[in-house]
Scaffold this active site. Structure first.
Site, PDB file in Angstrom:
ATOM      1  N   ARG A  64       2.406   4.632  -7.056  1.00 55.26           N
ATOM      2  CA  ARG A  64       3.013   5.962  -6.867  1.00 55.26           C
ATOM      3  C   ARG A  64       4.203   6.003  -5.908  1.00 55.26           C
ATOM      4  O   ARG A  64       4.782   7.074  -5.719  1.00 55.26           O
ATOM      5  CB  ARG A  64       1.961   6.980  -6.408  1.00 55.26           C
ATOM      6  CG  ARG A  64       0.792   7.172  -7.360  1.00 55.26           C
ATOM      7  CD  ARG A  64       1.206   7.580  -8.741  1.00 55.26           C
ATOM      8  NE  ARG A  64       0.079   8.021  -9.560  1.00 55.26           N
ATOM      9  CZ  ARG A  64       0.131   8.174 -10.877  1.00 55.26           C
ATOM     10  NH1 ARG A  64       1.255   7.887 -11.524  1.00 55.26           N
ATOM     11  NH2 ARG A  64      -0.921   8.588 -11.560  1.00 55.26           N
ATOM     12  N   ASP A 152       6.407   2.257 -19.158  1.00 55.88           N
ATOM     13  CA  ASP A 152       5.012   2.696 -19.218  1.00 55.88           C
ATOM     14  C   ASP A 152       4.886   4.180 -18.908  1.00 55.88           C
ATOM     15  O   ASP A 152       5.517   4.700 -17.995  1.00 55.88           O
ATOM     16  CB  ASP A 152       4.157   1.901 -18.227  1.00 55.88           C
ATOM     17  CG  ASP A 152       2.691   2.289 -18.329  1.00 55.88           C
ATOM     18  OD1 ASP A 152       2.115   2.105 -19.410  1.00 55.88           O
ATOM     19  OD2 ASP A 152       2.150   2.809 -17.342  1.00 55.88           O
ATOM     20  N   HIS A 179       4.153   0.624 -23.818  1.00 59.89           N
ATOM     21  CA  HIS A 179       3.226   1.756 -23.937  1.00 59.89           C
ATOM     22  C   HIS A 179       3.274   2.234 -25.383  1.00 59.89           C
ATOM     23  O   HIS A 179       4.280   2.774 -25.831  1.00 59.89           O
ATOM     24  CB  HIS A 179       3.638   2.879 -22.984  1.00 59.89           C
ATOM     25  CG  HIS A 179       2.721   4.065 -23.012  1.00 59.89           C
ATOM     26  ND1 HIS A 179       1.912   4.394 -21.950  1.00 59.89           N
ATOM     27  CD2 HIS A 179       2.470   5.001 -23.966  1.00 59.89           C
ATOM     28  CE1 HIS A 179       1.215   5.478 -22.241  1.00 59.89           C
ATOM     29  NE2 HIS A 179       1.542   5.862 -23.473  1.00 59.89           N
ATOM     30  N   HIS A 232      -2.746  -1.422 -22.337  1.00 60.43           N
ATOM     31  CA  HIS A 232      -3.995  -0.662 -22.571  1.00 60.43           C
ATOM     32  C   HIS A 232      -4.303  -0.442 -24.056  1.00 60.43           C
ATOM     33  O   HIS A 232      -4.414   0.693 -24.536  1.00 60.43           O
ATOM     34  CB  HIS A 232      -4.008   0.663 -21.816  1.00 60.43           C
ATOM     35  CG  HIS A 232      -2.708   1.424 -21.791  1.00 60.43           C
ATOM     36  ND1 HIS A 232      -1.979   1.729 -22.915  1.00 60.43           N
ATOM     37  CD2 HIS A 232      -2.005   1.936 -20.745  1.00 60.43           C
ATOM     38  CE1 HIS A 232      -0.901   2.400 -22.577  1.00 60.43           C
ATOM     39  NE2 HIS A 232      -0.892   2.534 -21.272  1.00 60.43           N
ATOM     40  N   ASN A 278      -4.837   8.413 -21.033  1.00 64.36           N
ATOM     41  CA  ASN A 278      -4.015   8.010 -22.170  1.00 64.36           C
ATOM     42  C   ASN A 278      -3.827   6.495 -22.150  1.00 64.36           C
ATOM     43  O   ASN A 278      -3.422   5.956 -21.119  1.00 64.36           O
ATOM     44  CB  ASN A 278      -2.632   8.670 -22.114  1.00 64.36           C
ATOM     45  CG  ASN A 278      -2.698  10.166 -22.377  1.00 64.36           C
ATOM     46  OD1 ASN A 278      -3.625  10.657 -22.999  1.00 64.36           O
ATOM     47  ND2 ASN A 278      -1.712  10.878 -21.881  1.00 64.36           N
ATOM     48  N   ASP A 305      -5.188   0.145 -15.147  1.00 64.96           N
ATOM     49  CA  ASP A 305      -4.299   1.303 -15.302  1.00 64.96           C
ATOM     50  C   ASP A 305      -4.615   2.321 -14.205  1.00 64.96           C
ATOM     51  O   ASP A 305      -4.680   3.536 -14.452  1.00 64.96           O
ATOM     52  CB  ASP A 305      -4.421   1.917 -16.688  1.00 64.96           C
ATOM     53  CG  ASP A 305      -3.307   2.913 -16.994  1.00 64.96           C
ATOM     54  OD1 ASP A 305      -2.360   3.021 -16.190  1.00 64.96           O
ATOM     55  OD2 ASP A 305      -3.377   3.594 -18.046  1.00 64.96           O
TER      56      ASP A 305
END
Length: 429
Positions: A64, A152, A179, A232, A278, A305
């Site tokens: 972040r 991503d 992604h 993912h 997601n 993730d």
């Protein structure tokens, strides 16, 4: 001071070894691996009854920073990683501002060296501001130390742009991490499209949105001869496509999360936003396909993730809450509990997927216990039972679908460059 790890079961997939032995560490590196090692003055860590693995890596983490330090920071995120047995994390670029310039990569690496409890690598954005329209400063970011490139959190809609990005990344000998969710098909969806979403009356995100995206980018990887990594992965068809692509020699790898191997869309029946992610938690058919893909090597890596949000953001109705939850402090426990102890996945496969394979994918000098290599270790107690309590997390993010679950198996020590940074759940720096 030297550190001597004694009598542990050392699982070392890179060298295809699994044996009880000792490991001598000094000056941040492995000095010897063998039986009955001695070292005058060394600190002794008794690993009897424990598993000693090459340091676990998580190549899909959201720390972040910059710009979203209310959700997570390098300091808090790397403390969470250490607590969970992770020795190295790779942070994604969908920050504010986006990591699309060399100066941001340099700044993050500088900050990580000073505040990080574990090692931190940086992924740069594929496109400026992750808008999918203009290439980012990929060359400069690669020179600054970016290990891969990804938009991503955003699907690259333009096939032509993705082709150019793959070609450029390949020139730089870097990986594109993709992604895969076609935006036009998932817009407005809250969960997996299927029987449960229909019963609940919720708009779904169909599996075909992932399938189409994966198919396109495998074909582009074949056309460009570039390497692509599917982030993912979560659908049966996508996994089958990766399996066939690997058999053809196309340079494709894939990762999956513990949640997509353990949970299904049935968890959304209570409209609990902690389970919103997601790609979405899917039906049992897809969950079983993810586990099968891990077993046969189609899926290379287990990642979290890790996506921390503030409590205020996540404590909302399902339709308003953001997607994602934290995972650094629970990944080892959930994988051991629901994959290893159920007999679904063997321990060597788990260690490889959480360490060695990720180092190989990213070209990192890590993931192996060998003389002269950096002394990063994850030490596991396979039988330690514990209750997940998000209130004790080092991460700023407290939302997890595993809260209050009783897990079996835990990292009891994390060693980075020969230093014990976590022992028995306590982060030491």
């Amino acid at each position: 001071m030297a550190l001597l790890v004694k009598n542990g079961r050392v699982i070392n997939p890179a060298l295809q070894t699994d044996d009880i032995c000792d490991i001598l560490i000094d000056d941040g590196k492995f000095q010897a691996v063998g039986k009955h090692l001695q070292a005058d003055g060394a600190v002794v860590f008794d690993a009897s009854g424990l598993v000693v693995a090459p340091g676990f890596i998580d190549m899909h983490v959201h720390l972040r920073q910059p710009g979203q330090s209310g959700k997570e920071t390098i300091a808090s995120g790397t403390q969470a990683a250490a607590a969970g047995g992770i020795t190295r994390v790779v942070t994604m670029p969908n920050t504010d501002p986006v990591i699309d310039k060399a100066i941001i990569v340099e700044g993050l690496k500088y900050k990580a060296e000073r505040e990080g409890v574990v090692k931190v690598d940086v992924i740069g954005a594929l496109s400026k501001n992750q808008e999918g329209k203009e290439l980012s400063a990929m060359g400069a970011m690669a020179d600054a130390g970016a290990v891969a490139f990804s938009d991503d959190g955003h699907y690259v809609e333009s096939a032509d742009f993705m082709r150019k990005a793959m070609e450029y990344a390949d020139m730089l000998h870097k990986l594109v991490i993709d992604h895969c969710e076609d935006g036009s098909l998932v817009a407005g969806g809250y969960m997996h499209e299927g029987a449960v979403s229909n019963e609940l009356g919720l708009k779904g995100r169909p599996a075909v949105a992932e399938d189409i995206s994966v198919a396109r980018d495998i074909l582009l990887a074949e056309a460009t001869h570039a390497a692509v990594h599917i982030a993912h992965i979560s659908t049966k068809n996508a996994i089958d496509m990766v399996r066939r692509a690997k058999a053809k020699g196309i340079r494709v790898t894939a990762e999956a999360t513990p949640q997509h191997m353990i949970l299904t869309d049935e968890a959304l029946r209570g409209f609990d936003p902690r389970f919103k992610v997601n790609p979405p938690l899917r039906s049992e058919e897809h969950r079983a396909a993810v586990v099968a893909g891990l077993l046969d090597g189609t899926i290379d890596a287990i990642v979290t993730d890790h996506a921390p949000h503030t409590w205020e953001e996540k404590d909302r109705s399902l339709n308003l809450a953001p997607s994602g939850f934290v995972g650094l402090e629970t990944s080892v426990g959930t994988v051991l509990t629901y994959l290893y102890h159920t007999g679904s996945v063997d321990l060597t496969t788990i260690v490889r997927a959480m360490s060695t394979a990720q180092a190989e994918i990213l070209g990192l000098d890590a993931g192996v216990i060998a003389v002269g290599k950096a002394a990063d270790l994850t030490i596991l107690d396979l039988h330690k039972e514990w209750v997940v309590d998000s209130g004790t997390f080092y991460s700023k993010g407290k939302s997890t679908p595993f809260d209050d679950m009783i897990l079996k198996g835990k990292a009891v020590a994390t060693i980075v460059d020969g230093e014990i940074v976590m022992k028995d759940g306590e982060v030491l720096r």
